[in-house]
Each structure stands twice: as structure tokens, then as C-alpha cells.
Design a protein around this motif. Structure first.
Motif, mmCIF file in Angstrom:
data_model
loop_
_atom_site.group_PDB
_atom_site.id
_atom_site.type_symbol
_atom_site.label_atom_id
_atom_site.label_comp_id
_atom_site.label_asym_id
_atom_site.label_seq_id
_atom_site.Cartn_x
_atom_site.Cartn_y
_atom_site.Cartn_z
ATOM 1 N N THR A 38 0.828 -1.208 0.000
ATOM 2 C CA THR A 38 0.000 0.000 0.000
ATOM 3 C C THR A 38 0.862 1.258 0.000
ATOM 4 O O THR A 38 1.948 1.270 0.580
ATOM 5 N N TRP A 39 0.358 2.284 -0.651
ATOM 6 C CA TRP A 39 0.902 3.635 -0.496
ATOM 7 C C TRP A 39 -0.108 4.467 0.278
ATOM 8 O O TRP A 39 -1.304 4.462 -0.023
ATOM 9 N N VAL A 40 0.393 5.180 1.272
ATOM 10 C CA VAL A 40 -0.403 6.072 2.109
ATOM 11 C C VAL A 40 0.333 7.398 2.146
ATOM 12 O O VAL A 40 1.568 7.422 2.093
ATOM 13 N N GLU A 53 -3.839 9.485 4.580
ATOM 14 C CA GLU A 53 -4.775 9.288 3.478
ATOM 15 C C GLU A 53 -4.305 8.099 2.645
ATOM 16 O O GLU A 53 -3.164 8.075 2.176
ATOM 17 N N TRP A 54 -5.167 7.142 2.475
ATOM 18 C CA TRP A 54 -4.838 6.008 1.631
ATOM 19 C C TRP A 54 -4.726 6.442 0.179
ATOM 20 O O TRP A 54 -5.566 7.210 -0.308
ATOM 21 N N TRP A 57 5.848 -0.156 8.040
ATOM 22 C CA TRP A 57 5.845 1.115 7.317
ATOM 23 C C TRP A 57 7.283 1.535 7.021
ATOM 24 O O TRP A 57 8.194 1.270 7.808
ATOM 25 N N SER A 78 -3.204 4.078 -2.617
ATOM 26 C CA SER A 78 -3.363 2.978 -3.559
ATOM 27 C C SER A 78 -2.828 1.710 -2.923
ATOM 28 O O SER A 78 -1.971 1.769 -2.040
ATOM 29 N N ASP A 79 -3.343 0.571 -3.374
ATOM 30 C CA ASP A 79 -2.726 -0.679 -2.975
ATOM 31 C C ASP A 79 -2.768 -1.695 -4.105
ATOM 32 O O ASP A 79 -3.467 -1.516 -5.110
ATOM 33 N N ASP A 85 0.885 -4.997 3.888
ATOM 34 C CA ASP A 85 -0.359 -5.556 4.400
ATOM 35 C C ASP A 85 -0.044 -6.830 5.190
ATOM 36 O O ASP A 85 0.974 -7.470 4.961
ATOM 37 N N ARG A 131 -5.940 -4.020 4.204
ATOM 38 C CA ARG A 131 -5.635 -2.677 4.709
ATOM 39 C C ARG A 131 -5.315 -2.699 6.202
ATOM 40 O O ARG A 131 -5.430 -1.668 6.868
ATOM 41 N N ASN A 167 -6.044 -7.377 0.052
ATOM 42 C CA ASN A 167 -5.969 -5.980 0.481
ATOM 43 C C ASN A 167 -6.825 -5.766 1.733
ATOM 44 O O ASN A 167 -7.876 -5.137 1.678
ATOM 45 N N THR A 223 -7.579 5.531 -4.611
ATOM 46 C CA THR A 223 -8.587 6.457 -4.149
ATOM 47 C C THR A 223 -9.032 7.291 -5.333
ATOM 48 O O THR A 223 -8.277 7.505 -6.294
#
Length: 119
Positions: A35-37, A46-47, A109, A49-50, A97, A104, A102, A59
Motif C-alpha cells: 500500500t501507499w499512504v 490518506e490512503w 511502514w 493505492s494498494d 499488508d 488494509r 488488500n 482512491t
């Protein structure tokens, strides 16, 4: 020990592009969704993409501008960001993850990479 190291951030003009990378180690990269946050100054997470082995998710505000991808042979996650807007500046984090899907639920991190959009 799981390690995620982002790179590729920097200063770009509005409308410009950047490609972020996230080098992963310490786990079997191909077996987990990634995931990218992002976190803009003074705002919450803010989320973005994953991606798992079968599909990608974005998003809504980033659909058509951002592309997530992964190279399992290189244990690397990417985020290609095009048409960057003034609302995109943030610290961008990659995260692992807990499962292949996914969920989430993120258990590791990176340190983040700063993206600045300014003319």
C-alpha cells in the motif's frame, strides 16, 4: 526484520511527474499486498493505492493520475505520479499488508519520502 525504504520524492512543478520506489526486505515480498499512504502537512493519513497479485486499487482523486506497480523479482514497489496537483504534496509512505489480499491492516511502514509540488 521487515524493512521498507522509500525513495524518489522531491520538488516538482504542478503538472509534473515523479516515480516513488519502495525497496522491501525481510519478508517474502510477493506474498503480501502493498500500500501507499500519504500524509499532507497538518492532516491525517490518506490512503493512496494498494496492490496485490491480481489487482490494484486507487482512491478516486488519484485514479488516472497515479499508477501503482510492483516488481517481485526486485522486491520493489512503485508509485508513478503524473499530473501532480497542488493538493498532492505530502509525505508518502509505503506499507506492508498483513495478508496477500488488500485487508488494509498494515503491519510495517517505511520512513516516508517527501513530495512537494510548487511552481
Amino acid at each position: 526484520q521487515v524493512q521498507l525504504v522509500e525513495s524518489g520524492g522531491g520538488l516538482v512543478q504542478p503538472g509534473g511527474s515523479l516515480r516513488l520506489s519502495c525497496a522491501a526486505s525481510g519478508f517474502t515480498f510477493s506474498k503480501y499486498a502493498m500500500t501507499w499512504v500519504r500524509q499532507a502537512p497538518g492532516k491525517g493519513l490518506e490512503w493512496v493505492s494498494d496492490i496485490n497479485s491480481r489487482s490494484t486499487y486507487y482512491t478516486d482523486s488519484m485514479k488516472g493520475r497515479f499508477t501503482i506497480s510492483r516488481d517481485n523479482a526486485k522486491n520493489t514497489l512503485y508509485l508513478q505520479m503524473n499530473s501532480l496537483k497542488p493538493e498532492d504534496p505530502a509525505v508518502y509512505y509505503c506499507a506492508k499488508d498483513v495478508s496477500e489480499g488488500n485487508s488494509r491492516d498494515l503491519d510495517a511502514w517505511g520512513q516516508g519520502t517527501l513530495v512537494t509540488v510548487s511552481s
